[in-house]
Motif scaffolding. Structure first.
Motif, short mmCIF file in Angstrom:
data_model
loop_
_atom_site.label_atom_id
_atom_site.label_comp_id
_atom_site.label_asym_id
_atom_site.label_seq_id
_atom_site.Cartn_x
_atom_site.Cartn_y
_atom_site.Cartn_z
N LEU A 40 32.25 53.80 37.30
CA LEU A 40 31.70 52.05 37.13
C LEU A 40 32.13 51.22 38.48
O LEU A 40 33.40 51.45 38.82
CB LEU A 40 32.78 51.55 35.97
CG LEU A 40 32.26 50.16 35.52
CD1 LEU A 40 30.92 49.99 34.96
CD2 LEU A 40 33.27 49.67 34.61
N ALA A 41 31.05 50.92 39.10
CA ALA A 41 31.46 49.96 40.48
C ALA A 41 31.58 48.31 39.67
O ALA A 41 30.97 48.03 39.11
CB ALA A 41 30.42 50.18 41.24
N VAL A 42 32.70 47.97 40.41
CA VAL A 42 32.95 46.27 40.18
C VAL A 42 32.90 45.89 41.38
O VAL A 42 33.86 46.02 42.35
CB VAL A 42 34.49 46.29 39.51
CG1 VAL A 42 34.56 44.72 39.05
CG2 VAL A 42 34.54 47.20 38.27
N ILE B 119 34.78 38.80 40.33
CA ILE B 119 34.58 39.68 39.54
C ILE B 119 35.59 40.81 39.07
O ILE B 119 35.94 41.23 37.89
CB ILE B 119 33.00 40.34 39.59
CG1 ILE B 119 31.97 39.32 39.70
CG2 ILE B 119 32.59 41.28 38.49
CD1 ILE B 119 30.53 39.68 39.93
N GLU C 295 38.34 39.10 37.14
CA GLU C 295 37.94 39.19 35.68
C GLU C 295 38.30 40.37 35.14
O GLU C 295 38.86 40.45 34.06
CB GLU C 295 36.70 38.51 35.70
CG GLU C 295 36.53 37.23 35.98
CD GLU C 295 37.32 36.02 35.31
OE1 GLU C 295 37.59 36.30 33.80
OE2 GLU C 295 37.70 35.00 35.88
N TYR C 296 37.88 41.36 35.83
CA TYR C 296 37.73 42.80 35.29
C TYR C 296 39.11 43.42 35.03
O TYR C 296 39.35 43.87 34.15
CB TYR C 296 36.88 43.70 36.17
CG TYR C 296 36.84 44.94 35.91
CD1 TYR C 296 36.18 45.79 34.56
CD2 TYR C 296 38.00 46.10 36.30
CE1 TYR C 296 36.14 46.95 34.40
CE2 TYR C 296 37.92 47.40 35.78
CZ TYR C 296 36.99 47.99 34.89
OH TYR C 296 37.00 49.30 34.59
N GLU D 135 40.79 41.58 32.27
CA GLU D 135 40.12 42.08 30.81
C GLU D 135 40.67 43.55 30.71
O GLU D 135 40.84 43.86 29.25
CB GLU D 135 38.69 42.20 30.97
CG GLU D 135 38.35 40.48 30.88
CD GLU D 135 36.78 40.48 30.84
OE1 GLU D 135 36.13 41.48 31.32
OE2 GLU D 135 36.24 39.29 30.81
N THR D 136 40.88 44.32 31.56
CA THR D 136 41.25 45.61 31.22
C THR D 136 42.78 45.96 31.62
O THR D 136 43.27 46.98 30.66
CB THR D 136 40.58 46.72 32.29
OG1 THR D 136 40.76 46.13 33.59
CG2 THR D 136 38.97 46.84 31.83
N ARG E 226 43.36 28.73 32.62
CA ARG E 226 42.47 29.59 33.18
C ARG E 226 41.44 28.75 34.07
O ARG E 226 41.04 29.12 35.14
CB ARG E 226 41.62 30.08 31.94
CG ARG E 226 42.40 31.24 30.94
CD ARG E 226 41.46 31.49 29.77
NE ARG E 226 40.75 32.37 30.08
CZ ARG E 226 40.81 33.74 30.19
NH1 ARG E 226 42.28 34.30 29.87
NH2 ARG E 226 40.24 34.80 30.33
N ILE E 227 41.09 27.26 33.76
CA ILE E 227 40.28 26.59 34.56
C ILE E 227 40.80 26.56 35.92
O ILE E 227 40.19 26.60 36.88
CB ILE E 227 39.84 25.47 33.63
CG1 ILE E 227 39.02 25.71 32.55
CG2 ILE E 227 39.25 24.35 34.82
CD1 ILE E 227 38.90 24.40 31.48
N ARG F 187 41.11 29.61 37.96
CA ARG F 187 40.06 29.91 38.52
C ARG F 187 39.23 28.86 39.55
O ARG F 187 38.68 29.38 40.64
CB ARG F 187 38.93 29.74 37.30
CG ARG F 187 38.84 31.18 36.53
CD ARG F 187 38.08 31.02 35.29
NE ARG F 187 38.08 32.49 34.58
CZ ARG F 187 37.93 32.43 33.33
NH1 ARG F 187 37.81 31.33 32.48
NH2 ARG F 187 38.10 33.76 32.50
N SER G 100 39.01 30.07 43.29
CA SER G 100 37.70 29.74 44.28
C SER G 100 37.64 29.15 45.23
O SER G 100 37.04 28.93 46.35
CB SER G 100 36.77 29.24 42.98
OG SER G 100 35.57 28.71 43.68
#
Lengths: 229, 229
Positions: B58-60, B65, B68-69, B72-73, B91-92, B95, B99
């Motif tokens: 699996l490429a991320v 991204i 986040e990945y 999540e994992t 979270r806002i 993020r 950014s």
């Protein structure tokens, strides 16, 4: 709920489409970011549209952050119409392609097109206003061709851009293309599959408010609001 | 697990710091994105570092991204050292500021600095190589000052950049600053609070691999690896 947006900001259009899919109807406030209004900078120090403000005052800035926020707070309610899938590889693919359009397509196509053709008309000279740079417009018109082929290639292998279901990636692609389409800069003869995909998304109820847009002194291209273009 | 990165790509550095905080040690593969290697483009059509590839293939792609990945994992396993908070407003804010550095600071500071001072040395002329554009470097050096003040202002009101706990926002800011610092382009006398914050993050174990970096023919600035700079 409020959405600070600009009619020609493709990221604002993306968020408007998302609200439409969620069945939500926030109050729209048009923000001319180049005026750098202090109250707007207090909401978002980066000073960029879109910004969502919840009824409790919580400000959520930026297309990607708003998309995550709406999914976290309202995503489950959409059931199998959820715009960010639940499985890991689906989430990666939707985020990858949403960023493809909101970041890469933006830099290569919509940012130069909208800056040169729209924003520069409304800016004073000291804000960066003036006549359009035709070289930048020509480069954007060349770039959009390979993006249309990429959309066609993706949609041919799938049903929607990032998979079997409509997702944030389709809304991002459609939002950016709608800005270019208003300005008459989408060469629709370039890719038939991309054109059919756009006709499908354009006929969704969430798209109607965007098709109703007209700007004084700058009418849309002839087929902009036409569902059978 | 593999990480396709470049030593001077600040987004790759951000991901390396994140892996360090997660206690993970992926195999590093240096990718020169301007060579547009077909196998790399197959992993990520956008052709940009960083890209993580899981053992199952699996490429991320992309800093945001990947962040986040990983959350999540592996986020829950970090407990109260989690890099993305659980509450909505936290979270806002994380993020937004992640950014801020990965997108805004990048455009205004690290992208021009690294392009002009590093990448152009390694590119052939037809790839965009050549002597550095001094005007772009001067603009980046002017821009970094207001970012340092912003970091100082944030850290004075909080403990870390986005709140009471270390978060992705600190890692993003530190990753970008570390690139500029290697090149000797951080005016540390500009903001004492920002300097103290950087000294704190620089002394974390996750930072060590970045401080060990040296590039043949282009040694780091004198205090780059110095914890007491």
């Amino acid at each position: 709920m409020q959405l600070f947006h600009h009619t020609f900001c493709p990221h604002s259009r993306f968020v408007r489409l998302a609200f439409g899919e969620y069945g939500m109807d926030p109050a729209l406030i048009e923000e001319r970011v180049w005026e750098r209004r202090p109250d707007f900078l207090a909401l978002d120090p980066a000073g960029a549209t879109p910004v969502v403000v919840e009824e409790n005052g919580l400000a959520v800035p930026g297309a990607a952050i708003i998309a995550e926020y709406l999914d976290e707070t309202r995503g489950l309610a959409l059931g199998d119409r959820r715009l960010l899938p639940e499985d890991l590889s689906g989430r990666i693919e939707v985020r990858r392609l949403t960023s493809w359009f909101n970041d890469k397509f933006f830099t290569e196509v919509t940012e130069p097109l909208v800056r040169e053709k729209v924003y520069k008309r409304y800016m004073k000279r000291e804000q960066g206003g003036g006549p359009p740079d035709m070289a930048a417009i020509r480069a954007a018109r060349a770039n959009i061709r390979y993006h249309l082929h990429y959309i066609g290639w993706l949609v041919k292998a799938r049903n929607w851009i990032a998979g079997e279901r409509l997702s944030y990636a389709d809304l991002a692609a459609a939002a950016h293309i709608s800005c270019a389409d208003y300005l008459g800069d989408v060469p629709w003869d370039e890719d038939e599959t991309a054109k059919i995909w756009y006709a499908r998304i354009k006929s969704r109820p969430s798209f109607r408010p965007l098709l109703a847009v007209t700007m004084a002194g700058m009418p849309p291209a002839a087929t902009y609001a036409d569902l059978d273009f």
